[in-house]
Design an enzyme around this catalytic site. Structure first.
Site, PDB file in Angstrom:
ATOM      1  N   SER A  95       0.851  -1.195   0.000  1.00 50.80           N
ATOM      2  CA  SER A  95       0.000   0.000   0.000  1.00 50.80           C
ATOM      3  C   SER A  95       0.880   1.236   0.000  1.00 50.80           C
ATOM      4  O   SER A  95       1.951   1.240   0.626  1.00 50.80           O
ATOM      5  CB  SER A  95      -0.879   0.019   1.254  1.00 50.80           C
ATOM      6  N   TYR A 143      -0.566  -0.090  10.629  1.00 51.10           N
ATOM      7  CA  TYR A 143      -0.693  -0.616   9.260  1.00 51.10           C
ATOM      8  C   TYR A 143       0.399  -0.036   8.376  1.00 51.10           C
ATOM      9  O   TYR A 143       1.023  -0.749   7.582  1.00 51.10           O
ATOM     10  CB  TYR A 143      -2.079  -0.249   8.735  1.00 51.10           C
TER      11      TYR A 143
HETATM   12  P1  NDP Z   1     -10.393  -7.283   2.926  1.00 54.11           P
HETATM   13  O1  NDP Z   1     -10.392  -6.921   4.362  1.00 54.11           O
HETATM   14  O2  NDP Z   1     -11.599  -7.086   2.114  1.00 54.11           O
HETATM   15  O3  NDP Z   1      -9.878  -8.798   2.728  1.00 54.11           O
HETATM   16  C1  NDP Z   1      -8.717  -9.220   3.398  1.00 54.11           C
HETATM   17  C2  NDP Z   1      -8.374 -10.608   2.917  1.00 54.11           C
HETATM   18  O4  NDP Z   1      -7.186 -11.044   3.628  1.00 54.11           O
HETATM   19  C3  NDP Z   1      -9.479 -11.614   3.227  1.00 54.11           C
HETATM   20  O5  NDP Z   1      -9.520 -12.587   2.197  1.00 54.11           O
HETATM   21  C4  NDP Z   1      -8.978 -12.218   4.523  1.00 54.11           C
HETATM   22  O6  NDP Z   1      -9.479 -13.510   4.807  1.00 54.11           O
HETATM   23  C5  NDP Z   1      -7.500 -12.277   4.246  1.00 54.11           C
HETATM   24  N1  NDP Z   1      -6.745 -12.490   5.478  1.00 54.11           N
HETATM   25  C6  NDP Z   1      -6.673 -11.669   6.553  1.00 54.11           C
HETATM   26  N2  NDP Z   1      -5.928 -12.253   7.506  1.00 54.11           N
HETATM   27  C7  NDP Z   1      -5.532 -13.463   7.011  1.00 54.11           C
HETATM   28  C8  NDP Z   1      -4.754 -14.523   7.518  1.00 54.11           C
HETATM   29  N3  NDP Z   1      -4.215 -14.489   8.756  1.00 54.11           N
HETATM   30  N4  NDP Z   1      -4.545 -15.602   6.733  1.00 54.11           N
HETATM   31  C9  NDP Z   1      -5.078 -15.665   5.505  1.00 54.11           C
HETATM   32  N5  NDP Z   1      -5.840 -14.700   4.968  1.00 54.11           N
HETATM   33  C10 NDP Z   1      -6.057 -13.609   5.723  1.00 54.11           C
HETATM   34  O7  NDP Z   1      -9.174  -6.418   2.297  1.00 54.11           O
HETATM   35  P2  NDP Z   1      -8.848  -6.017   0.786  1.00 54.11           P
HETATM   36  O8  NDP Z   1      -9.317  -7.050  -0.145  1.00 54.11           O
HETATM   37  O9  NDP Z   1      -9.243  -4.608   0.601  1.00 54.11           O
HETATM   38  O10 NDP Z   1      -7.239  -6.002   0.866  1.00 54.11           O
HETATM   39  C11 NDP Z   1      -6.423  -6.972   0.253  1.00 54.11           C
HETATM   40  C12 NDP Z   1      -4.985  -6.472   0.335  1.00 54.11           C
HETATM   41  O11 NDP Z   1      -4.901  -5.191  -0.291  1.00 54.11           O
HETATM   42  C13 NDP Z   1      -4.482  -6.287   1.754  1.00 54.11           C
HETATM   43  O12 NDP Z   1      -3.133  -6.710   1.828  1.00 54.11           O
HETATM   44  C14 NDP Z   1      -4.587  -4.786   1.968  1.00 54.11           C
HETATM   45  O13 NDP Z   1      -3.673  -4.320   2.939  1.00 54.11           O
HETATM   46  C15 NDP Z   1      -4.275  -4.273   0.586  1.00 54.11           C
HETATM   47  N6  NDP Z   1      -4.767  -2.920   0.308  1.00 54.11           N
HETATM   48  C16 NDP Z   1      -6.111  -2.654   0.230  1.00 54.11           C
HETATM   49  C17 NDP Z   1      -6.552  -1.384  -0.074  1.00 54.11           C
HETATM   50  C18 NDP Z   1      -7.998  -1.033  -0.204  1.00 54.11           C
HETATM   51  O14 NDP Z   1      -8.305   0.141  -0.421  1.00 54.11           O
HETATM   52  N7  NDP Z   1      -8.925  -1.974  -0.120  1.00 54.11           N
HETATM   53  C19 NDP Z   1      -5.594  -0.276  -0.294  1.00 54.11           C
HETATM   54  C20 NDP Z   1      -4.208  -0.660  -0.195  1.00 54.11           C
HETATM   55  C21 NDP Z   1      -3.834  -1.946   0.082  1.00 54.11           C
HETATM   56  P3  NDP Z   1     -10.719 -13.767   5.866  1.00 54.11           P
HETATM   57  O15 NDP Z   1     -11.974 -13.621   5.048  1.00 54.11           O
HETATM   58  O16 NDP Z   1     -10.471 -15.140   6.347  1.00 54.11           O
HETATM   59  O17 NDP Z   1     -10.598 -12.728   6.942  1.00 54.11           O
END
Ligand code: NDP
Length: 221
Positions: A128, A144
């Site tokens: 990010s 974060y």
């Molecule tokens: P969400 O919160 O919508 O989804 C997060 C995902 O990560 C889910 O599939 C979740 O699974 C999974 N996850 C969390 N913890 C674990 C774990 N311990 N083991 C395995 N899977 C895990 O987030 P986004 O889709 O928005 O974000 C995806 C990535 O993009 C992240 O790395 C985030 O930091 C990054 N990002 C997002 C932005 C945004 O604006 N959305 C901006 C910049 C970066 P579960 O359903 O099991 O919790």
């Protein structure tokens, strides 16, 4: 094309799976929960149960993907944690949860996938711009931010370790409407993922170790 998406139950990870499947790729994807695994199966992906914050869970990954040769690997799992500003100390639990997922997770997963990469594979860590230090004007979500700055360092070291074998990059998805990004974010997931897939298709060996935005811009640290 053979693709692995880590952390794909919902949000950006699930959209990566949807788009790579629509493009005809063979996709292996991970989730922690049964509903997440079912969603992946429903898209025609091979679902694997994986919690990147759990050492025992990650230690089983290499044998589960034994024999695979992935052209694209995306480490997407992430959590945001508290939205606190600087000088508001995180609790030990919050610190552990964010750093374990966002930093230790990739540091554990990378060695597990290293032998399952096709020659010239593209490996992305979803980072990010909140982790970028140079252009920072707000301290909101400082835990974060620290985790994404740290995982950019992890990505760089992985690019050095995998030089000649894989192109390794960090990707910024934009501010995207997911559970994490919220309803007011700029982009829908489909646009963000289409952009990141285009970036991954275009990167060359000389780009390894770099940080790219979903729209192809090269980002500063
Ligand atoms: P969400 O919160 O919508 O989804 C997060 C995902 O990560 C889910 O599939 C979740 O699974 C999974 N996850 C969390 N913890 C674990 C774990 N311990 N083991 C395995 N899977 C895990 O987030 P986004 O889709 O928005 O974000 C995806 C990535 O993009 C992240 O790395 C985030 O930091 C990054 N990002 C997002 C932005 C945004 O604006 N959305 C901006 C910049 C970066 P579960 O359903 O099991 O919790």
């Amino acid at each position: 094309m053979n693709v692995l998406i880590v952390g794909a139950s919902r949000g950006l990870g699930l959209e990566f799976v949807r788009q790579y499947r629509a493009a005809g790729a063979r996709v292996t994807a991970t989730a922690r929960s049964e509903p997440g695994l079912a969603a992946l199966g429903g898209l025609g992906a091979r679902p694997l149960q994986l919690d990147v914050a759990d050492a025992a869970s990650v230690s089983g990954l290499a044998w589960q993907i034994d024999g695979e040769r992935f052209d694209v690997v995306v480490l997407n799992a992430g959590v945001f944690g508290p939205r606190a500003d600087a000088l508001q100390a995180p609790t030990q639990d919050d610190f552990d949860a964010v750093m374990r997922t966002n930093v230790l997770g990739p540091m554990r997963v990378l060695p597990q996938v290293a032998d399952a990469l096709a020659p010239g594979a593209r490996l992305a860590i979803v980072s990010s711009t909140m982790g970028a230090i140079g252009a920072r004007t707000s301290s909101s979500g400082w835990l974060y931010r620290a985790s994404k700055a740290a995982v950019n360092s992890v990505m760089k070291d992985a690019s050095l370790a995998l030089a000649g074998r894989a192109i390794v990059v960090s990707l910024h998805p934009g501010w995207v409407r997911t559970d994490m990004g919220g309803a007011d974010a700029d982009l829908d997931a489909a646009t963000s993922i289409a952009g990141m897939r285009t970036v991954l298709a275009a990167v060359q060996p000389a780009d390894s170790g770099s940080f790219f935005s979903h729209d192809g811009r090269r980002l500063a640290w």
